[in-house]
Write a protein that holds these residues in place. Sequence first.
Motif, mmCIF file in Angstrom:
data_model
loop_
_atom_site.group_PDB
_atom_site.id
_atom_site.type_symbol
_atom_site.label_atom_id
_atom_site.label_comp_id
_atom_site.label_asym_id
_atom_site.label_seq_id
_atom_site.Cartn_x
_atom_site.Cartn_y
_atom_site.Cartn_z
ATOM 1 N N SER A 68 0.838 -1.205 0.000
ATOM 2 C CA SER A 68 0.000 0.000 0.000
ATOM 3 C C SER A 68 0.870 1.251 0.000
ATOM 4 O O SER A 68 1.561 1.539 0.972
ATOM 5 C CB SER A 68 -0.931 -0.010 1.226
ATOM 6 O OG SER A 68 -1.603 1.222 1.351
ATOM 7 N N ARG A 69 0.843 2.000 -1.089
ATOM 8 C CA ARG A 69 1.608 3.231 -1.160
ATOM 9 C C ARG A 69 1.114 4.238 -0.124
ATOM 10 O O ARG A 69 1.909 5.003 0.442
ATOM 11 C CB ARG A 69 1.493 3.843 -2.565
ATOM 12 C CG ARG A 69 2.212 3.046 -3.643
ATOM 13 C CD ARG A 69 2.136 3.777 -4.972
ATOM 14 N NE ARG A 69 2.847 3.051 -6.017
ATOM 15 C CZ ARG A 69 2.941 3.466 -7.277
ATOM 16 N NH1 ARG A 69 2.368 4.624 -7.639
ATOM 17 N NH2 ARG A 69 3.585 2.746 -8.165
ATOM 18 N N ARG A 70 -0.184 4.227 0.118
ATOM 19 C CA ARG A 70 -0.763 5.158 1.096
ATOM 20 C C ARG A 70 -0.208 4.889 2.491
ATOM 21 O O ARG A 70 0.215 5.817 3.183
ATOM 22 C CB ARG A 70 -2.291 5.030 1.105
ATOM 23 C CG ARG A 70 -2.976 5.898 2.149
ATOM 24 C CD ARG A 70 -4.472 5.647 2.207
ATOM 25 N NE ARG A 70 -5.086 6.439 3.267
ATOM 26 C CZ ARG A 70 -5.118 6.085 4.549
ATOM 27 N NH1 ARG A 70 -4.530 4.941 4.925
ATOM 28 N NH2 ARG A 70 -5.694 6.848 5.455
ATOM 29 N N GLU A 71 -0.223 3.629 2.902
ATOM 30 C CA GLU A 71 0.261 3.278 4.234
ATOM 31 C C GLU A 71 1.759 3.583 4.364
ATOM 32 O O GLU A 71 2.215 4.084 5.397
ATOM 33 C CB GLU A 71 0.016 1.795 4.525
ATOM 34 C CG GLU A 71 -1.454 1.379 4.519
ATOM 35 C CD GLU A 71 -2.215 1.968 5.684
ATOM 36 O OE1 GLU A 71 -2.051 1.486 6.816
ATOM 37 O OE2 GLU A 71 -2.974 2.920 5.457
ATOM 38 N N LEU A 72 2.510 3.293 3.315
ATOM 39 C CA LEU A 72 3.942 3.586 3.331
ATOM 40 C C LEU A 72 4.200 5.082 3.462
ATOM 41 O O LEU A 72 5.078 5.507 4.217
ATOM 42 C CB LEU A 72 4.598 3.062 2.050
ATOM 43 C CG LEU A 72 5.154 1.636 2.076
ATOM 44 C CD1 LEU A 72 5.675 1.253 0.702
ATOM 45 C CD2 LEU A 72 6.258 1.493 3.120
ATOM 46 N N ALA A 73 3.431 5.872 2.721
ATOM 47 C CA ALA A 73 3.606 7.326 2.762
ATOM 48 C C ALA A 73 3.287 7.873 4.154
ATOM 49 O O ALA A 73 4.007 8.732 4.671
ATOM 50 C CB ALA A 73 2.709 7.993 1.716
ATOM 51 N N ILE A 74 2.219 7.368 4.754
ATOM 52 C CA ILE A 74 1.845 7.829 6.091
ATOM 53 C C ILE A 74 2.901 7.419 7.107
ATOM 54 O O ILE A 74 3.257 8.197 7.999
ATOM 55 C CB ILE A 74 0.455 7.279 6.493
ATOM 56 C CG1 ILE A 74 -0.622 7.840 5.567
ATOM 57 C CG2 ILE A 74 0.131 7.643 7.944
ATOM 58 C CD1 ILE A 74 -2.003 7.265 5.803
ATOM 59 N N CYS A 75 3.424 6.199 6.977
ATOM 60 C CA CYS A 75 4.495 5.739 7.872
ATOM 61 C C CYS A 75 5.723 6.634 7.747
ATOM 62 O O CYS A 75 6.385 6.943 8.746
ATOM 63 C CB CYS A 75 4.867 4.287 7.556
ATOM 64 S SG CYS A 75 3.667 3.071 8.149
ATOM 65 N N PHE A 76 6.024 7.051 6.530
ATOM 66 C CA PHE A 76 7.180 7.918 6.293
ATOM 67 C C PHE A 76 6.970 9.275 6.967
ATOM 68 O O PHE A 76 7.873 9.813 7.620
ATOM 69 C CB PHE A 76 7.400 8.102 4.794
ATOM 70 C CG PHE A 76 8.683 8.807 4.452
ATOM 71 C CD1 PHE A 76 9.883 8.107 4.409
ATOM 72 C CD2 PHE A 76 8.699 10.168 4.188
ATOM 73 C CE1 PHE A 76 11.070 8.754 4.098
ATOM 74 C CE2 PHE A 76 9.882 10.817 3.878
ATOM 75 C CZ PHE A 76 11.075 10.116 3.837
ATOM 76 N N VAL A 77 5.772 9.839 6.808
ATOM 77 C CA VAL A 77 5.452 11.127 7.443
ATOM 78 C C VAL A 77 5.513 10.998 8.960
ATOM 79 O O VAL A 77 6.066 11.855 9.654
ATOM 80 C CB VAL A 77 4.064 11.631 7.000
ATOM 81 C CG1 VAL A 77 3.657 12.857 7.803
ATOM 82 C CG2 VAL A 77 4.063 11.956 5.515
ATOM 83 N N CYS A 78 4.948 9.900 9.484
ATOM 84 C CA CYS A 78 4.998 9.654 10.931
ATOM 85 C C CYS A 78 6.440 9.521 11.403
ATOM 86 O O CYS A 78 6.796 10.004 12.489
ATOM 87 C CB CYS A 78 4.224 8.381 11.284
ATOM 88 S SG CYS A 78 2.434 8.564 11.249
#
Length: 298
Positions: A68-78
């Motif tokens: 999931s690109r969305r989950e990865l992106a959110i993890c990166f921001v977090c």
Amino acid sequence: MKKKTTWGSISVAFAYACWGVLTIFWNLLGEVDSLYILAQRIIWSMVFMGIYMAVLHKWKEIAEVFKSRRELAICFVCGILITINWGVYIFAVNSGHVLDASLGYFLEPVLVGAIGMLVFRERLSKLEKITFVFSVAGLAYMIAATRTFPVLALLIAGSFAVYGAVKKTLKLTPHTSLFMETLCMTPFALLFAVYADAKGAGSIGILQGAQLLLLPACGIITSVPLLMFNRGVRQIPYYISGILMYINPTLQFLMGLFYFKEELDQNRLIAFVIIWIGVLFTVYDKLRLMRNKAEVSI
């Protein structure tokens, strides 16, 4: 259910107490550059959580995140937000600003409430709104009286409040999200650690013998309280967590005042008192809710 709530409260209180006294641990690394400590904290937290995930056989959860690109992106921001929070906190402790760190964590619940109200359309109780007003008043008084802006306190409070809000959009278990957040930041941490050691700005020549164990210990003292908190907070009502969260900044304040002997001038003390008065309204609100729940269950 009562036993579960009791153990949940103990776990959460333990986590907050750990965060409150961890100032002592970071001060043990006081001679090491704060950015280098931060890099080591990220690396060893990822290692510890990786071992934890392996022991629990949770690799499938991690594999799903990479789909999931969305989950990865959110993890990166977090990962970026928690890195800012950790880094500013370490710098605050090792530069003689423990009281500022304490102020940040007194303000953080207020910012969380404000974000919840403005972004997630959550409702604050009347007493929580009073806490917000007192906190803003205390902060405004400090800025006007001391003619200084509490940058460190607001960075600590703001980064963690936004981190919580962004993390709320993740559909991952707490341990998976923590592993992914540190994993996302690890390449940058490794590059900086190698660069710092090569330039003589790391721990080489500063830490010797058993002191070197302090670096891998960063991962343990970071991850264990978080795991305890994430486990306990799911077993207790929100209002109990709302009371317990003030253990952390209270202990930090006491550590800064009595252990680190930081100076607390009259104007800063007045600002703290204004904020504490506001906090009492929220604590009273949570205690009242707890009492009402207890009466209903009888």
